[in-house]
Write a protein that holds these residues in place. Sequence first.
Motif, PDB file in Angstrom:
ATOM      1  N   ALA A  14      -1.189  -0.961   4.537  1.00  0.00           N
ATOM      2  CA  ALA A  14      -2.298  -0.055   4.819  1.00  0.00           C
ATOM      3  C   ALA A  14      -3.076   0.274   3.559  1.00  0.00           C
ATOM      4  N   GLY A  15      -2.364   0.674   2.508  1.00  0.00           N
ATOM      5  CA  GLY A  15      -3.033   1.073   1.275  1.00  0.00           C
ATOM      6  C   GLY A  15      -3.733  -0.077   0.581  1.00  0.00           C
ATOM      7  N   LEU A  16      -3.086  -1.230   0.486  1.00  0.00           N
ATOM      8  CA  LEU A  16      -3.680  -2.374  -0.198  1.00  0.00           C
ATOM      9  C   LEU A  16      -4.893  -2.908   0.548  1.00  0.00           C
ATOM     10  N   ALA A  17      -4.786  -2.999   1.877  1.00  0.00           N
ATOM     11  CA  ALA A  17      -5.923  -3.486   2.650  1.00  0.00           C
ATOM     12  C   ALA A  17      -7.090  -2.521   2.570  1.00  0.00           C
ATOM     13  N   ALA A  18      -6.821  -1.223   2.665  1.00  0.00           N
ATOM     14  CA  ALA A  18      -7.901  -0.236   2.556  1.00  0.00           C
ATOM     15  C   ALA A  18      -8.563  -0.314   1.192  1.00  0.00           C
ATOM     16  N   ALA A  19      -7.757  -0.442   0.146  1.00  0.00           N
ATOM     17  CA  ALA A  19      -8.311  -0.502  -1.207  1.00  0.00           C
ATOM     18  C   ALA A  19      -9.252  -1.689  -1.367  1.00  0.00           C
ATOM     19  N   ARG A  20      -8.823  -2.856  -0.919  1.00  0.00           N
ATOM     20  CA  ARG A  20      -9.686  -4.038  -1.055  1.00  0.00           C
ATOM     21  C   ARG A  20     -10.971  -3.890  -0.235  1.00  0.00           C
ATOM     22  N   LEU A  21     -10.845  -3.448   1.010  1.00  0.00           N
ATOM     23  CA  LEU A  21     -12.021  -3.366   1.871  1.00  0.00           C
ATOM     24  C   LEU A  21     -13.003  -2.309   1.379  1.00  0.00           C
ATOM     25  N   ILE A  22     -12.504  -1.191   0.876  1.00  0.00           N
ATOM     26  CA  ILE A  22     -13.399  -0.163   0.317  1.00  0.00           C
ATOM     27  C   ILE A  22     -14.129  -0.706  -0.896  1.00  0.00           C
ATOM     28  N   LYS A  23     -13.416  -1.416  -1.734  1.00  0.00           N
ATOM     29  CA  LYS A  23     -14.031  -1.992  -2.939  1.00  0.00           C
ATOM     30  C   LYS A  23     -15.024  -3.095  -2.591  1.00  0.00           C
TER      31      LYS A  23
END
Length: 513
Positions: A14-23
Amino acid sequence: MAHRTIDVIGGGPAGLAAARLIKLADPSARVTVHERSDSSTSTFGFGVSLTESTMRNLAAVDPRTAEQIRQVSYAGHSLTLRATDRDVQLHGARNLAIGRAALLQVLTDAATAVGVDIRMGSRVDISDADADVVVAADGARSGVRDKLSAELGVHISHGSLHYMWCGADFAVDTAYFAARSLDDSLFVTHAYPYAQDRSTFLIEADEQTWASAGLAHNEDGLAPGETDEASVRLLEQAFAVDLRGRKLLTNRTRWARFPTVSLDRWSYRNVVVLGDAAHTAHYTIGSGTKLALEDAIALSAALAETPDVTDAFTRYEAARRPGVDRFKHLAARSQGWWSSYRSRHVQAPELVALSYMTRAGNLTVADYAVDHPDVVRSALLHLGDAPVSEPDSLDDWILSRPLAHASLARPGRELASADIPVGVGVRHLTWGGDEVWGEQADELVGRLQADPATAVVVLEGPDDAVAVGARIDLAERFGWHTACAVLVALPVTARPAGAAAVASNRCHAIVLR
């Protein structure tokens, strides 16, 4: 929205996917992931599953990462009920399976590639985070959620089943579930391949097995994070044939009870929760990883749409909560089905298979018959010779079969209110709750068992999907533990669910209104 700062607490999917997509959506944002473990290789668990719908959703916003996940996934296996003397096909290949460590590596590389700062061994407290947006993605035991419990309206309950997550050093030929007995103990495994040389073996024990096998004693003296070797050895004995004589793989492996997490609100001020920190759905209907990735997609889209954080969080929750709530409802019914498996596995495997496929209410008898008509024909033999070559006619056929119960005889299983007998032996009960396996339901079952005067029970209640499913599941409990004829009142729109209930012996007949 320029130079927005994002702190992500938790370096799971959840955290890694959110981080990439937000960036990806906002390259100027400063996105930092804080993961408390020192390395992704220390991750807990073995394989996880992803649905094709989730992969399509991810590919629509991040085709590169979706393709990288596919490249290291294991696909092509079907799902089977593995009975003692035969296999019964449940459905064809639908999901991808992937090692959790492999998934985390893909997501870590993908986040790093777009400039996300990933800090391993970083234990950040919510009070220390001073970013514009704090994303709490720290899992089912979320520390952030616990600290904001009152503000978020946290509800956590634990199921009755005990489960243990193990692995094997070979790929099973297909995904399957199977029950194996040792004396009075019954263990059930959900096994599936996730790599060319690896499989997940998720193994369950009910309360009766927990007591008869002395599993509680195996936990005595275990240190935090220590594997329960005594239980693992016992399971290797129970599943010796399934394991081909090999050892189970372990990783901090010990018994747990599944926590069902629900929140009244998914955000507070500048903090938003996603994935298992926000909601959990039982593993027997899907994957927390699926929900986590879909949360990440929705949150990144909402943050990209508006510079107002509160507005973004509102949009995120509005987009995700209806689907999550529906998924949780299906998962709750599936969890109840599995928690009562001891009462099911004595039935013919084909009937168990039909019950399994229709257990959550999202599939009908016709749906199953389209792909596996021979299985459905065998499952329906208790009603007659079913016309499985015409799936669309199956509901009509099932409900037209005569009812010949000791307490009630009728020419068919689809009744009107006028068909219900009137008398001292007929009880109308209203059930509005969804907790069919809890204390209140236990007490109601006990009262019926102790009341020999009741011959017919009519279960009534609201018409929403949750209430309808609960009545059908409660009716099945009545059928197991009493000699009553059990009728379930349903809205016309729930007729297919009613036909499935009759077909799988969850109730004797339905009353449409």
